[in-house]
Enzyme design. Structure first.
Site, short mmCIF file in Angstrom:
data_model
loop_
_atom_site.label_atom_id
_atom_site.label_comp_id
_atom_site.label_asym_id
_atom_site.label_seq_id
_atom_site.Cartn_x
_atom_site.Cartn_y
_atom_site.Cartn_z
N LYS A 275 16.39 31.97 23.47
CA LYS A 275 17.40 32.09 22.60
C LYS A 275 16.89 32.87 21.16
CE LYS A 275 19.79 28.24 24.59
NZ LYS A 275 20.20 26.72 24.39
N GLN B 128 18.36 21.66 20.98
CA GLN B 128 18.25 22.00 22.58
C GLN B 128 18.19 20.45 23.26
OE1 GLN B 128 18.36 24.98 24.18
NE2 GLN B 128 17.93 24.17 25.96
N ASP C 43 26.93 25.79 19.76
CA ASP C 43 26.86 25.18 21.24
C ASP C 43 28.12 24.85 21.52
OD1 ASP C 43 24.58 25.72 22.66
OD2 ASP C 43 23.42 23.74 21.88
N1 GUN Z 1 20.53 22.37 27.69
C1 GUN Z 1 20.74 23.10 28.60
N2 GUN Z 1 21.78 23.91 28.31
C2 GUN Z 1 21.92 23.88 26.87
C3 GUN Z 1 22.88 24.49 25.91
O1 GUN Z 1 23.51 25.42 26.48
N3 GUN Z 1 22.82 24.02 24.75
C4 GUN Z 1 21.78 23.24 24.36
N4 GUN Z 1 21.29 22.91 23.14
N5 GUN Z 1 20.83 22.59 25.28
C5 GUN Z 1 21.03 23.02 26.55
#
Ligand code: GUN
Length: 285
Positions: free
Chosen positions: A50, A94, A117
């Protein structure tokens, strides 16, 4: 094999190129804070991807790494600081978090206007309401892939298999808002195969390798596989048995190279959108 393969890598590359152009035209750099608590190896890979993808399109991304024993109160304090920082447009914490931290307490602490998110209850509620919101990146990526699949969504019989907060529920909301006729199925659904066979559009997000078999697919259906599963032999497979299903589907996403690349591209788009609204003085939320 007859199905058209929906190329998520190509769609994501196109979207990233558009975002790069739009970011370059701004007189500021959108800022994204990625927060990683602990050492979950999969999370470390996602966060690195990311961060890199964001910086590659011109977003100023920084990853804030905290030790696994960080107190919830300290994490909440960091989130509050990021909420107040004018250079930060998007905040992503995350998941999963260490067991002693309540994920809901943290996600609810994020300013909804910076919630790229789309996990804050305000954004989830606004999504259900059909109002402007940040939608979670994976289902948003699926909607963008569907736009390339030439399946008119209005009135289409869609089945979302999986009811998670991150994918299944928001996916159902996005498809409903796009006028599809949506059924949500899950592990307790009776005769899942028959439900699937009725669907013109099947979106699968259950986290079970190759669970959906070829004879579950209506001829010509569009099949979107959100799953990513590592088999004991090292192979990466989706929740859909690809070869069997591709023999019957009209269009299908591969794993890898389907939905996955779109998720990060949509995170970048949400960050750009958050920046434009905030810095333009008209927050989206
Ligand atoms: N963990 C698994 N998928 C995601 C996501 O799309 N965003 C975040 N913040 N954590 C995750």
């Amino acid at each position: 094999m007859s199905a058209r393969i929906i190329d998520g890598r190509a769609a994501a590359a196109l979207l990233r190129a558009q975002i790069t152009e739009q970011v370059a035209a701004l007189h500021y750099r959108p800022g994204l804070a990625v927060v990683l608590v602990g050492e979950n190896p999969a999370s470390a890979v996602y966060v690195r991807n990311k961060d890199r993808a964001a910086n590659a399109v011109g977003i100023a991304a920084e990853t804030l790494r905290l030790p696994a024993d960080t107190a919830e109160a300290d994490l909440l304090e960091l989130v509050a600081r990021l909420n107040a920082d004018p250079e930060i447009d998007g905040i992503l914490v995350q998941l999963p978090l260490p067991a002693h931290i309540r994920p809901r307490a943290v996600l609810e602490a994020v300013d909804p206007a910076k919630d790229v998110d789309g996990f804050h209850p305000v954004n989830m509620g606004r999504l259900l309401d059909g109002l402007a919101s940040f939608a979670p990146c994976t289902p948003l990526g699926v909607m963008k892939l569907l736009a390339t699949a030439e399946l008119p969504l209005t009135g289409a019989r869609a089945l979302v298999l999986g009811r998670s907060q991150i994918v299944g529920k928001p996916m159902a909301a996005l498809l409903t808002n796009a006028d599809a006729t949506v059924t949500v199925a899950h592990s307790r659904t009776r005769d899942l195969a028959a439900e699937c066979r009725r669907a013109e559009l099947l979106v699968v997000a259950v986290g079970r390798p190759e669970m959906v078999r070829g004879d579950w697919i209506a001829p010509g259906a569009v099949v979107i596989d959100v799953g990513i599963n590592r088999l004991p032999d090292g192979r990466l497979v989706g929740d859909v048995a690809f070869a069997e299903c591709a023999a019957r589907a009209g269009a299908i996403t591969p794993v890898p190279g389907g939905v996955g690349p779109m998720t990060i591209a949509c995170l970048l788009e949400n960050t750009l959108e958050a920046a434009r609204h905030r810095r333009g003085g008209f927050p989206k939320i």
